[in-house]
Design a protein around this motif. Structure first.
Motif, PDB file in Angstrom:
ATOM      1  N   ALA A  40       0.828  -1.216   0.000  1.00  0.00           N
ATOM      2  CA  ALA A  40       0.000   0.000   0.000  1.00  0.00           C
ATOM      3  C   ALA A  40       0.860   1.263   0.000  1.00  0.00           C
ATOM      4  O   ALA A  40       1.970   1.278   0.525  1.00  0.00           O
ATOM      5  N   VAL A  41       0.331   2.305  -0.559  1.00  0.00           N
ATOM      6  CA  VAL A  41       0.892   3.658  -0.539  1.00  0.00           C
ATOM      7  C   VAL A  41       2.356   3.677  -0.989  1.00  0.00           C
ATOM      8  O   VAL A  41       3.179   4.411  -0.457  1.00  0.00           O
ATOM      9  N   GLY A  42       2.661   2.862  -1.978  1.00  0.00           N
ATOM     10  CA  GLY A  42       4.005   2.859  -2.544  1.00  0.00           C
ATOM     11  C   GLY A  42       5.085   2.503  -1.546  1.00  0.00           C
ATOM     12  O   GLY A  42       6.253   2.811  -1.758  1.00  0.00           O
ATOM     13  N   GLY A  43       4.711   1.867  -0.431  1.00  0.00           N
ATOM     14  CA  GLY A  43       5.692   1.503   0.575  1.00  0.00           C
ATOM     15  C   GLY A  43       6.028   2.617   1.554  1.00  0.00           C
ATOM     16  O   GLY A  43       6.887   2.455   2.420  1.00  0.00           O
ATOM     17  N   PHE A  44       5.335   3.743   1.457  1.00  0.00           N
ATOM     18  CA  PHE A  44       5.596   4.842   2.391  1.00  0.00           C
ATOM     19  C   PHE A  44       4.951   4.553   3.739  1.00  0.00           C
ATOM     20  O   PHE A  44       3.896   3.922   3.828  1.00  0.00           O
ATOM     21  N   ASP A  45       5.588   5.006   4.784  1.00  0.00           N
ATOM     22  CA  ASP A  45       5.118   4.871   6.161  1.00  0.00           C
ATOM     23  C   ASP A  45       4.037   5.918   6.394  1.00  0.00           C
ATOM     24  O   ASP A  45       4.326   7.104   6.510  1.00  0.00           O
ATOM     25  N   THR A  46       2.777   5.489   6.434  1.00  0.00           N
ATOM     26  CA  THR A  46       1.681   6.454   6.552  1.00  0.00           C
ATOM     27  C   THR A  46       1.654   7.163   7.901  1.00  0.00           C
ATOM     28  O   THR A  46       1.137   8.278   7.991  1.00  0.00           O
ATOM     29  N   VAL A  47       2.220   6.568   8.924  1.00  0.00           N
ATOM     30  CA  VAL A  47       2.284   7.235  10.231  1.00  0.00           C
ATOM     31  C   VAL A  47       3.221   8.437  10.147  1.00  0.00           C
ATOM     32  O   VAL A  47       2.984   9.473  10.771  1.00  0.00           O
ATOM     33  N   SER A  48       4.267   8.332   9.326  1.00  0.00           N
ATOM     34  CA  SER A  48       5.258   9.410   9.228  1.00  0.00           C
ATOM     35  C   SER A  48       4.673  10.716   8.704  1.00  0.00           C
ATOM     36  O   SER A  48       5.200  11.788   8.994  1.00  0.00           O
ATOM     37  N   TYR A  49       3.576  10.649   7.950  1.00  0.00           N
ATOM     38  CA  TYR A  49       2.935  11.880   7.461  1.00  0.00           C
ATOM     39  C   TYR A  49       2.457  12.753   8.625  1.00  0.00           C
ATOM     40  O   TYR A  49       2.340  13.950   8.493  1.00  0.00           O
ATOM     41  N   PHE A  50       2.152  12.117   9.739  1.00  0.00           N
ATOM     42  CA  PHE A  50       1.554  12.807  10.875  1.00  0.00           C
ATOM     43  C   PHE A  50       2.572  13.154  11.962  1.00  0.00           C
ATOM     44  O   PHE A  50       2.202  13.628  13.026  1.00  0.00           O
ATOM     45  N   GLN A  51       3.847  12.918  11.708  1.00  0.00           N
ATOM     46  CA  GLN A  51       4.881  13.151  12.706  1.00  0.00           C
ATOM     47  C   GLN A  51       5.804  14.283  12.295  1.00  0.00           C
ATOM     48  O   GLN A  51       5.989  14.536  11.103  1.00  0.00           O
ATOM     49  N   GLY A  52       6.416  14.905  13.268  1.00  0.00           N
ATOM     50  CA  GLY A  52       7.441  15.911  13.025  1.00  0.00           C
ATOM     51  C   GLY A  52       7.049  16.934  11.987  1.00  0.00           C
ATOM     52  O   GLY A  52       6.027  17.598  12.094  1.00  0.00           O
ATOM     53  N   ASP A  53       7.854  17.036  10.929  1.00  0.00           N
ATOM     54  CA  ASP A  53       7.605  18.028   9.889  1.00  0.00           C
ATOM     55  C   ASP A  53       6.606  17.539   8.847  1.00  0.00           C
ATOM     56  O   ASP A  53       6.335  18.242   7.875  1.00  0.00           O
ATOM     57  N   GLY A  54       6.060  16.333   9.029  1.00  0.00           N
ATOM     58  CA  GLY A  54       5.026  15.826   8.130  1.00  0.00           C
ATOM     59  C   GLY A  54       5.534  15.343   6.789  1.00  0.00           C
ATOM     60  O   GLY A  54       4.758  15.092   5.886  1.00  0.00           O
ATOM     61  N   VAL A  55       6.847  15.194   6.656  1.00  0.00           N
ATOM     62  CA  VAL A  55       7.412  14.689   5.404  1.00  0.00           C
ATOM     63  C   VAL A  55       7.421  13.167   5.486  1.00  0.00           C
ATOM     64  O   VAL A  55       8.004  12.594   6.411  1.00  0.00           O
ATOM     65  N   PRO A  56       6.771  12.509   4.537  1.00  0.00           N
ATOM     66  CA  PRO A  56       6.701  11.053   4.601  1.00  0.00           C
ATOM     67  C   PRO A  56       8.050  10.396   4.327  1.00  0.00           C
ATOM     68  O   PRO A  56       8.859  10.930   3.581  1.00  0.00           O
ATOM     69  N   VAL A  57       8.230   9.243   4.961  1.00  0.00           N
ATOM     70  CA  VAL A  57       9.447   8.464   4.732  1.00  0.00           C
ATOM     71  C   VAL A  57       9.050   7.082   4.235  1.00  0.00           C
ATOM     72  O   VAL A  57       7.955   6.598   4.509  1.00  0.00           O
ATOM     73  N   LYS A  58       9.953   6.467   3.496  1.00  0.00           N
ATOM     74  CA  LYS A  58       9.718   5.111   3.010  1.00  0.00           C
ATOM     75  C   LYS A  58       9.715   4.157   4.192  1.00  0.00           C
ATOM     76  O   LYS A  58      10.502   4.300   5.129  1.00  0.00           O
ATOM     77  N   GLY A  59       8.815   3.199   4.122  1.00  0.00           N
ATOM     78  CA  GLY A  59       8.782   2.156   5.128  1.00  0.00           C
ATOM     79  C   GLY A  59       9.807   1.085   4.824  1.00  0.00           C
ATOM     80  O   GLY A  59      10.461   1.101   3.784  1.00  0.00           O
ATOM     81  N   ASP A  60       9.934   0.159   5.748  1.00  0.00           N
ATOM     82  CA  ASP A  60      10.877  -0.947   5.639  1.00  0.00           C
ATOM     83  C   ASP A  60      10.068  -2.234   5.763  1.00  0.00           C
ATOM     84  O   ASP A  60       9.226  -2.361   6.658  1.00  0.00           O
ATOM     85  N   ALA A  61      10.307  -3.187   4.896  1.00  0.00           N
ATOM     86  CA  ALA A  61       9.557  -4.446   4.897  1.00  0.00           C
ATOM     87  C   ALA A  61       9.709  -5.207   6.213  1.00  0.00           C
ATOM     88  O   ALA A  61       8.889  -6.072   6.519  1.00  0.00           O
ATOM     89  N   ARG A  62      10.719  -4.864   7.011  1.00  0.00           N
ATOM     90  CA  ARG A  62      10.861  -5.510   8.325  1.00  0.00           C
ATOM     91  C   ARG A  62       9.709  -5.138   9.250  1.00  0.00           C
ATOM     92  O   ARG A  62       9.412  -5.862  10.192  1.00  0.00           O
ATOM     93  N   TYR A  63       9.086  -3.989   8.997  1.00  0.00           N
ATOM     94  CA  TYR A  63       7.974  -3.513   9.836  1.00  0.00           C
ATOM     95  C   TYR A  63       6.713  -3.470   8.983  1.00  0.00           C
ATOM     96  O   TYR A  63       6.284  -2.414   8.527  1.00  0.00           O
ATOM     97  N   THR A  64       6.145  -4.621   8.752  1.00  0.00           N
ATOM     98  CA  THR A  64       4.990  -4.761   7.872  1.00  0.00           C
ATOM     99  C   THR A  64       3.747  -5.095   8.678  1.00  0.00           C
ATOM    100  O   THR A  64       3.796  -5.895   9.608  1.00  0.00           O
ATOM    101  N   VAL A  65       2.637  -4.462   8.301  1.00  0.00           N
ATOM    102  CA  VAL A  65       1.330  -4.752   8.878  1.00  0.00           C
ATOM    103  C   VAL A  65       0.413  -5.140   7.729  1.00  0.00           C
ATOM    104  O   VAL A  65       0.398  -4.468   6.698  1.00  0.00           O
ATOM    105  N   GLU A  66      -0.337  -6.207   7.908  1.00  0.00           N
ATOM    106  CA  GLU A  66      -1.359  -6.606   6.927  1.00  0.00           C
ATOM    107  C   GLU A  66      -2.654  -5.900   7.308  1.00  0.00           C
ATOM    108  O   GLU A  66      -3.103  -5.995   8.451  1.00  0.00           O
ATOM    109  N   TYR A  67      -3.222  -5.183   6.349  1.00  0.00           N
ATOM    110  CA  TYR A  67      -4.478  -4.471   6.591  1.00  0.00           C
ATOM    111  C   TYR A  67      -5.210  -4.348   5.275  1.00  0.00           C
ATOM    112  O   TYR A  67      -4.623  -3.931   4.265  1.00  0.00           O
ATOM    113  N   MET A  68      -6.475  -4.711   5.257  1.00  0.00           N
ATOM    114  CA  MET A  68      -7.328  -4.620   4.078  1.00  0.00           C
ATOM    115  C   MET A  68      -6.675  -5.298   2.868  1.00  0.00           C
ATOM    116  O   MET A  68      -6.630  -4.742   1.770  1.00  0.00           O
ATOM    117  N   ASP A  69      -6.151  -6.487   3.087  1.00  0.00           N
ATOM    118  CA  ASP A  69      -5.563  -7.297   2.012  1.00  0.00           C
ATOM    119  C   ASP A  69      -4.359  -6.648   1.337  1.00  0.00           C
ATOM    120  O   ASP A  69      -4.082  -6.914   0.175  1.00  0.00           O
TER     121      ASP A  69
END
Length: 160
Positions: A40-69
Motif C-alpha cells: 500500500a501507498v508505494g511503501g511509504f510509512d503512513t504514520v510518518s505523514y503525521f509526525q514531526g515536519d510531516g514529510v513522509p518516509v519510506k517504510g521498511d519491509a521488516r515492519y509490515t502490517v497486513e491491513y485490508m488485504d
C-alpha cells in the motif's frame, strides 16, 4: 500560459483513465500501485505523514502490517504498532486513490509524495498539477469525493 493551461487540463482529463490499463488494486480496494506488488501507498510509512515536519518516509519491509488485504510498510516498529492500534487514523482517504479524481467519481492512483493533511486525514493526488486544482477548493472537493466514494463498487474500496 495557454500551453500550461492545456497541460493541466490534459492531466486532469487523463488522470481518471490511468487505472484502465494496469491491475492496481488489492482485493480490499487499497491502491497498491503498478510495480509495488501488494504494498500500500508505494511503501511509504503512513504514520510518518503525521509526525514531526510531516514529510513522509519510506517504510521498511521488516515492519509490515497486513491491513485490508495489503501490506503496509513502516519505518519503525513503533509506527507499525501505532498503525495497528488505529489504522483508520493513518490510512489515506479513498483507499489511497486521488482525492480530486474521486471528487469526480473516478479512481486514479494517488502519489504518496503528492499529499495534503486536512483535518487530521491524509489525502493523495495523482500528480502536482492535479493537486494545484484540488487545493483551490479542498472542502468542496472533499464533500464531492465523500459523496462519490460510496458509489465505488464493493471490492474496489475500503473504509466503509
Amino acid at each position: 500560459m495557454k500551453f500550461r493551461t492545456l497541460l493541466i487540463a490534459a492531466a486532469a482529463i487523463t488522470a481518471p483513465l490511468a487505472l484502465t490499463s494496469a491491475p492496481v488494486l488489492a482485493d480490499g480496494g487499497i491502491f497498491v500501485g503498478v510495480n509495488q506488488g501488494n504494498v500500500a501507498v508505494g511503501g511509504f510509512d503512513t504514520v510518518s505523514y503525521f509526525q514531526g515536519d510531516g514529510v513522509p518516509v519510506k517504510g521498511d519491509a521488516r515492519y509490515t502490517v497486513e491491513y485490508m488485504d495489503a501490506e503496509w510498510h513502516f519505518s519503525s516498529q513503533a509506527n507499525a504498532d501505532a498503525f495497528k492500534e488505529n489504522p483508520a487514523a493513518y490510512a489515506p482517504q479513498y483507499g489511497g486513490h486521488c482525492a480530486w479524481a474521486m471528487s469526480r467519481g473516478s479512481l486514479a492512483p494517488g502519489d504518496p509524495q503528492v499529499y495534503k493533511l486536512v483535518d487530521g486525514k491524509l489525502y493523495l493526488n495523482v500528480n502536482k498539477q492535479v493537486q494545484q486544482m484540488w487545493l483551490k477548493d479542498i472542502p468542496g472537493f472533499i464533500a464531492k469525493a465523500n459523496a462519490a466514494w460510496p458509489t465505488i463498487p464493493e471490492g474496489k474500496r475500503f473504509g466503509d
